[in-house]
Design an enzyme around this catalytic site. Structure first.
Site, PDB file in Angstrom:
ATOM      1  N   PRO A   2       0.773  -1.188  -0.086  1.00  0.00           N
ATOM      2  CA  PRO A   2      -0.054   0.042  -0.008  1.00  0.00           C
ATOM      3  C   PRO A   2       1.019   1.303  -0.003  1.00  0.00           C
ATOM      4  CG  PRO A   2      -0.131  -1.146   2.150  1.00  0.00           C
ATOM      5  CD  PRO A   2       0.609  -2.000   1.139  1.00  0.00           C
ATOM      6  N   GLU A   3       0.738   2.101  -1.006  1.00  0.00           N
ATOM      7  CA  GLU A   3       1.222   3.365  -1.080  1.00  0.00           C
ATOM      8  C   GLU A   3       0.093   4.468  -1.111  1.00  0.00           C
ATOM      9  OE1 GLU A   3       3.797   3.857  -4.353  1.00  0.00           O
ATOM     10  OE2 GLU A   3       4.412   1.667  -4.330  1.00  0.00           O
TER      11      GLU A   3
END
Length: 275
Positions: A2-3
């Site tokens: 997850p960014e």
DNA sequence: AAGATTACCTGAAGGC
DNA sequence: TGCCTTCAGGTAATCT
């Protein structure tokens, strides 16, 4: 992985689904998630109401109505949230480490479950002073930073663009995927010294960063291995131009995309387009 | 200060 | 089939 777009998707889902809910019970199967001591969470979370869920960089922040506390979760590589039934002792779903029981849901949806295959995620329960200390380690958000501040911050750094953009204290929210995609879109080499960029280049880079992050959020982020939001996976991976495309032709010029290691990270780029 | 290296973990993928 | 190695890639810690 997850960014920013993936964390934003998760936070939007959470804000819609669990804000205003009261936590009635907490179970922790892996106290390592809390730095080894789950006691403050077990003592302070039951009875607290989730006022809202917000994103700060890649952190998921649950603002609570108790003692101005914030529950902060960093998903690192493989952290996920999902709603499900309350896990009975010795019958937890695979890789589930924390559960919050929430009021007002049907029994099969009453637990907010935290899954984390690689167990890299971390939970914090912070008062306003502690939250401020954490915040000082974060640069401005990638979606909010001004072109002027972006230019100032980047050109103070002599190291590679790749490592500077990944540094959360310089600019918050980017990770390996969006750094590679943004550098390709802006036609800038990942190994260029950040200090060598002129204003026209930092302007172009920031415009591409914001365009890509916004477009990714619109498709609920990139699902390249096991990321998913509470309402399912994202689909921005289909719009990636270079990430995991090494050996394939550059979408712009047809040259073969190269793969190397920059700042310790797998990096894919076009040797002809990116200067 | 910046770079390199290692550690944290599990699972998927590829070689043989 | 299965064993082995490598890789995935966010962050902190450690060393040069």
């Amino acid at each position: 992985m997850p960014e920013l777009p993936e964390v934003q998707t998760i936070v939007s889902d959470l804000n819609e689904m669990v804000s205003r809910r009261v936590i009635s019970e907490v179970a922790v199967r892996l106290p390592k998630m809390m730095g080894g001591d789950a006691d403050p969470f077990l003592a302070l979370l039951p009875g607290a109401q989730i006022e809202e869920v917000i994103r700060l960089g890649k952190w998921v922040c649950f603002k609570l109505d108790r003692n101005k506390l914030t529950l902060v979760v960093h998903l690192r590589m493989t952290g996920q949230f999902e709603l499900g039934p309350w896990p009975e002792t010795d019958h937890w779903p695979l890789h589930c480490h924390v559960a919050l029981r929430l009021n007002g849901f049907p029994p099969d949806q009453e637990a907010l479950l935290y899954r984390d295959i690689r167990q890299f995620g971390r939970w914090f329960l912070l008062d306003p002073t502690e939250l401020n200390i954490h915040l000082k380690k974060l640069g401005p958000d990638s979606l909010l930073i001004s072109p002027e501040e972006f230019h100032t911050r980047l050109t103070k750094k002599k190291s590679s663009l790749k490592s500077v953009l990944l540094d959360q204290s310089v600019i918050a929210g980017l990770g390996n995927i969006y750094v590679d995609e943004s550098l390709f879109a802006a036609r800038l080499s990942p190994t260029r010294s950040a200090a060598s960029l002129v204003k026209e280049e930092t302007d172009r880079l920031l415009a591409e960063i914001k365009r890509l992050l916004t477009a990714s959020i619109a498709t609920r982020g990139s699902t390249t291995s096991n990321y998913k939001g509470l309402k399912g996976p994202g689909s921005f991976q289909h719009q990636h131009q270079v990430y995991r495309h090494s050996g394939q032709p550059c979408p712009a010029c047809g040259a073969q995309l190269e793969r190397s290691v920059v700042a310790g990270r797998t990096t894919t780029f076009c040797p002809d387009c990116q200067r």
